[in-house]
Design a protein around this motif. Sequence first.
Motif, mmCIF file in Angstrom:
data_model
loop_
_atom_site.group_PDB
_atom_site.id
_atom_site.type_symbol
_atom_site.label_atom_id
_atom_site.label_comp_id
_atom_site.label_asym_id
_atom_site.label_seq_id
_atom_site.Cartn_x
_atom_site.Cartn_y
_atom_site.Cartn_z
ATOM 1 N N ASP A 1 29.097 -62.456 13.334
ATOM 2 C CA ASP A 1 29.589 -63.507 14.225
ATOM 3 C C ASP A 1 28.882 -64.842 13.992
ATOM 4 N N GLU A 2 27.576 -64.784 13.732
ATOM 5 C CA GLU A 2 26.805 -66.011 13.518
ATOM 6 C C GLU A 2 27.188 -66.710 12.224
ATOM 7 N N ASN A 3 27.661 -65.952 11.248
ATOM 8 C CA ASN A 3 27.933 -66.511 9.924
ATOM 9 C C ASN A 3 29.421 -66.677 9.628
ATOM 10 N N ARG A 4 30.259 -66.512 10.638
ATOM 11 C CA ARG A 4 31.708 -66.450 10.429
ATOM 12 C C ARG A 4 32.318 -67.721 9.857
ATOM 13 N N GLY A 5 31.693 -68.889 10.111
ATOM 14 C CA GLY A 5 32.258 -70.158 9.654
ATOM 15 C C GLY A 5 32.480 -70.200 8.154
ATOM 16 N N GLY A 6 31.522 -69.681 7.395
ATOM 17 C CA GLY A 6 31.639 -69.684 5.943
ATOM 18 C C GLY A 6 32.785 -68.836 5.441
ATOM 19 N N PHE A 7 33.049 -67.724 6.112
ATOM 20 C CA PHE A 7 34.129 -66.841 5.682
ATOM 21 C C PHE A 7 35.497 -67.491 5.927
ATOM 22 N N PHE A 8 35.603 -68.278 6.988
ATOM 23 C CA PHE A 8 36.844 -69.007 7.235
ATOM 24 C C PHE A 8 37.023 -70.116 6.210
ATOM 25 N N LEU B 1 20.982 -58.505 4.724
ATOM 26 C CA LEU B 1 22.150 -58.129 3.930
ATOM 27 C C LEU B 1 23.209 -59.227 3.900
ATOM 28 N N TYR B 2 22.775 -60.469 4.096
ATOM 29 C CA TYR B 2 23.680 -61.623 4.101
ATOM 30 C C TYR B 2 23.160 -62.726 3.191
ATOM 31 N N THR B 3 24.083 -63.437 2.571
ATOM 32 C CA THR B 3 23.771 -64.681 1.882
ATOM 33 C C THR B 3 24.959 -65.615 2.054
ATOM 34 N N SER B 4 24.686 -66.912 2.136
ATOM 35 C CA SER B 4 25.767 -67.891 2.277
ATOM 36 C C SER B 4 26.482 -68.128 0.951
ATOM 37 N N ASP C 1 17.202 -75.673 -12.317
ATOM 38 C CA ASP C 1 17.178 -75.324 -13.734
ATOM 39 C C ASP C 1 18.565 -75.366 -14.371
ATOM 40 N N GLY C 2 19.528 -75.912 -13.617
ATOM 41 C CA GLY C 2 20.884 -76.030 -14.145
ATOM 42 C C GLY C 2 21.747 -74.802 -13.957
ATOM 43 N N LYS C 3 21.136 -73.670 -13.542
ATOM 44 C CA LYS C 3 21.894 -72.432 -13.401
ATOM 45 C C LYS C 3 22.457 -72.271 -11.996
ATOM 46 N N LEU C 4 23.737 -72.012 -11.937
ATOM 47 C CA LEU C 4 24.412 -71.759 -10.664
ATOM 48 C C LEU C 4 24.944 -70.334 -10.687
ATOM 49 N N PHE C 5 24.333 -69.464 -9.865
ATOM 50 C CA PHE C 5 24.749 -68.072 -9.789
ATOM 51 C C PHE C 5 25.821 -67.856 -8.726
ATOM 52 N N GLY C 6 25.681 -68.556 -7.588
ATOM 53 C CA GLY C 6 26.605 -68.382 -6.471
ATOM 54 C C GLY C 6 27.018 -69.711 -5.887
ATOM 55 N N TYR C 7 28.070 -69.686 -5.077
ATOM 56 C CA TYR C 7 28.674 -70.887 -4.516
ATOM 57 C C TYR C 7 28.550 -70.844 -2.999
ATOM 58 N N ASN C 8 28.020 -71.894 -2.416
ATOM 59 C CA ASN C 8 27.752 -71.939 -0.979
ATOM 60 C C ASN C 8 29.064 -72.056 -0.191
ATOM 61 N N MET C 9 29.420 -70.987 0.523
ATOM 62 C CA MET C 9 30.691 -71.006 1.250
ATOM 63 C C MET C 9 30.617 -71.829 2.539
ATOM 64 N N ASN C 10 29.409 -72.246 2.933
ATOM 65 C CA ASN C 10 29.299 -73.143 4.086
ATOM 66 C C ASN C 10 29.601 -74.591 3.717
ATOM 67 N N SER C 11 29.716 -74.855 2.417
ATOM 68 C CA SER C 11 29.990 -76.207 1.929
ATOM 69 C C SER C 11 31.421 -76.296 1.404
ATOM 70 N N VAL C 12 32.259 -77.032 2.106
ATOM 71 C CA VAL C 12 33.649 -77.210 1.666
ATOM 72 C C VAL C 12 33.694 -77.923 0.322
ATOM 73 N N SER C 13 32.777 -78.867 0.100
ATOM 74 C CA SER C 13 32.770 -79.613 -1.165
ATOM 75 C C SER C 13 32.429 -78.701 -2.342
ATOM 76 N N VAL C 14 31.538 -77.723 -2.133
ATOM 77 C CA VAL C 14 31.202 -76.782 -3.197
ATOM 78 C C VAL C 14 32.381 -75.858 -3.490
ATOM 79 N N LEU C 15 33.040 -75.387 -2.462
ATOM 80 C CA LEU C 15 34.197 -74.510 -2.655
ATOM 81 C C LEU C 15 35.325 -75.246 -3.362
ATOM 82 N N ASN C 16 35.589 -76.482 -2.923
ATOM 83 C CA ASN C 16 36.659 -77.270 -3.527
ATOM 84 C C ASN C 16 36.302 -77.786 -4.909
ATOM 85 N N GLY C 17 35.074 -78.290 -5.040
ATOM 86 C CA GLY C 17 34.694 -78.982 -6.262
ATOM 87 C C GLY C 17 34.088 -78.116 -7.344
#
Length: 220
Positions: free
Chosen positions: A68-75, A147-150, A172-188
């Motif tokens: 419930d606390e992290n639901r915003g990112g999933f939406f 057991l959670y990560t954004s 270091d230039g490496k991107l393993f995951g994408y922050n779902m709390n950031s609309v700009s990261v998801l879009n861009g």
Amino acid sequence: MKLTKKRVVLFLLFIFPLICFLILSTGKNNFTKLPIVTKNIVDISTIDPTKTFKGNISIVCFLGNNIDENRGGFFNLNEKIYKNFIKYNKFQILAIYPDGKEEEVQKIKKEISAFTDMVKWNFIKGSKKNIKALYTSFKAKDSLKNLYTSKVYLVDKNGDLRGRVNDADSKDGKLFGYNMNSVSVLNGKLKDDVLVLYYEYYASFKDKNKNKADRKEVGL
């Protein structure tokens, strides 16, 4: 190959927009294969035998103990990524949650399904041990707290983790995951990288067919 009206329509609807995207998008990453940042991660079948990374393009997220606390990112993920790729072949989102969180999962599924076709959303229950083992195999830089990560993760058809090796926002230039709390990261970033991965497979498929046709012409 005879140019028919049907082929022209299919090209204009599907292939041409993808080619335009690749031409107009900025960044070297869009003109090369999307880098593999971790090879041969643990398959999702170790948690759910009915699911697999192999043969699919997967977005993996970890719901954790405080859904419930992290639901915003999933939406955000649903609106900016899932709805853009729901019609793409072999696309899936795998949302992994720990034992005992079934009630919270049903709640978030109900909320998302109110305005979304959930056919390619997959909610997968796993033990703490198995969830940690899967995440550890990613070799990501962030820890899995409760057991959670954004971050969400992009896995290719071979079960390799894809990302970036020249990301301007990573130390270091490496991107393993994408922050779902950031609309700009998801879009861009994530949206772009999923498209690049699809184009990579399309180009590979096209080359294979061309090679077969060339071999047929010379009688091989």
